[in-house]
Design a protein around this motif. Structure first.
Motif: not given
Length: 425
Positions: A111-124
């Motif tokens: 998907e051109p233009g897509r960025l993915w972030l990883l959450t901090s994992g505070s809920t698992g």
């Protein structure tokens, strides 16, 4: 786990206006346009071994729009690596500009233009949240020239907030703090003219704890806090050190973006902000003691009201964020105790630099309140010594109902911190 499903990316990428901004990273001064342009497959999950590698990947996306996830290699364990490959990502280890890639187990179209972030994992386990450079760029108006400190772990939402500011605004320079520089960053910042810095409350507490005099020598005009509950004690400590600076706390997350900004020097936000819709701005609500946000800066697939998982309490004219919903409430013999409010009482003690409050199983009561604290190294408690357990119990007993007073308080030698600059989640 992924938030949302892949779809077309409609938002245009902001222009790379800040290409000539200065960056200080790894002991070298350069600009965005001086960074190497790594060869990255699409989609790619870049596991950066250093801050310079992460910045090069961010510039690559800003230039080419390659579908990308950026993280440090240490935040992605073997199980998560397998999940990313199964989701179609090429895993790219990036170290000193050299890329080593492993193909996905289930290739897919990018998907051109897509960025993915990883959450901090505070809920698992960390989740993937989809964004674009446009949805991550929340500062758009003209800004005064600033040299920003960037201490955050690469690829986190807070890291992207500082990075997009420098990429898209002229005159927004960066001084990047590597993990091994965390405890002596004030000297680096003072040497390079840092006048704006963003960090978690734990980051600021550790900095004051390590050397408040060195911190005060940094010519800060803008101080920002976020990522954890912000209490009055840390705001007051920063105001004492930097009486002329603007001090802001921001509520932001990968899911709902930057949603609350407060500049008045008080913990929490005004109660009149609740349920006040305004075009282009987040709407804040409280449901069953949980903060609910409808935000124009949300991640992919998160339109409408989003339950944040953060517990709030309304005290007088302020809405206070006290902690995670699944860990903040402690039931002591049928009486509810907010761990966050007990923590705030402890950190209000002049001899306490940091505190964490939890519940522990207990006979009869079911749970009891316990705490860990780190005393200020130079602050004196009763008798000219740092406060001991008995003194802190008395302090709490004078300010809290009997069932909320910690029954055990353990003194730690230093403030703990995770790679995300958090310690209390």
């Amino acid at each position: 786990m992924t938030v949302g499903t892949p779809g077309p990316v409609a938002a245009p990428r902001p222009a790379l206006v800040g290409a000539g901004n200065r960056i200080v990273v790894g002991g070298a001064a350069l600009t965005w346009q001086d960074l190497p342009d790594p060869a990255l497959s699409a989609p790619s999950a870049v596991l950066a071994h250093g801050a310079r590698d992460a910045l090069a990947a961010a510039r690559h996306h800003a230039t080419h729009g390659t579908e990308l996830l950026i993280s440090t290699d240490s935040r992605v364990d073997a199980g998560l690596r397998a999940e990313l490959r199964d989701a179609g990502f090429t895993l790219t280890e990036l170290a000193d500009g050299q890329a080593r890639s492993v193909a996905p187990t289930r290739p897919r179209a990018a998907e051109p233009g897509r960025l993915w972030l990883l959450t901090s994992g505070s809920t698992g386990r960390p989740k993937r949240v989809g964004h674009t450079l446009g949805s991550l760029t929340t500062v758009r108006g003209d800004q005064p020239a600033r040299t920003w400190l960037c201490p955050y772990a690469p690829g986190t939402y807070a890291w992207w907030q500082v990075v997009t500011l420098s990429l898209t605004q002229p005159g927004q320079h960066l001084v990047v703090v590597e993990p091994d520089q965390l405890d002596d960053w004030p000297a680096l910042a003072a040497a390079h003219g840092v006048d704006a810095a963003s960090g978690t409350p734990t980051f600021w507490r550790r900095s004051i704890y390590a050397d408040a005099a060195a911190l005060a020598r940094v010519p800060l005009r803008q101080i920002t806090l976020g990522g954890e509950p912000v209490d009055q004690a840390i705001l007051d400590q920063l105001r004492e050190l930097f009486p002329a600076a603007r001090i802001s706390w921001i509520y932001a997350s990968s899911e709902v973006g930057a949603s609350i900004v407060v500049h008045d020097g008080r913990a929490g936000f005004p109660v009149e902000w609740l349920d006040r819709p305004a075009p282009g701005r987040p709407t804040l609500s409280v449901r069953d003691d949980e903060l609910v946000i409808t935000s124009p800066y949300h991640g992919m697939g998160l339109e409408g009201p989003v339950r944040t998982g953060d517990r709030v309490q309304i005290v007088d004219d302020r809405v206070l964020i006290t902690g995670r919903l699944d860990s903040d409430e402690i039931n002591v013999g049928g009486s509810k105790v907010s761990a966050g409010l007990v923590r705030d009482v402890l950190t209000a003690h002049p001899g306490v630099a940091w505190a964490r409050v939890t519940g522990r199983r207990a006979p009869v009561l079911g749970r009891m309140v316990v705490a860990e604290v780190v005393p200020h190294p130079t602050s004196a408690g009763d008798g000219g010594e740092p406060p001991d357990e008995a003194a802190l119990v008395r302090w709490c007993a004078d300010r809290l109902p009997e069932h909320a007073v910690p029954r055990r308080i353990r003194v730690l030698p230093e403030i703990p911190v995770k790679e995300t600059l958090k310690s209390d989640v």
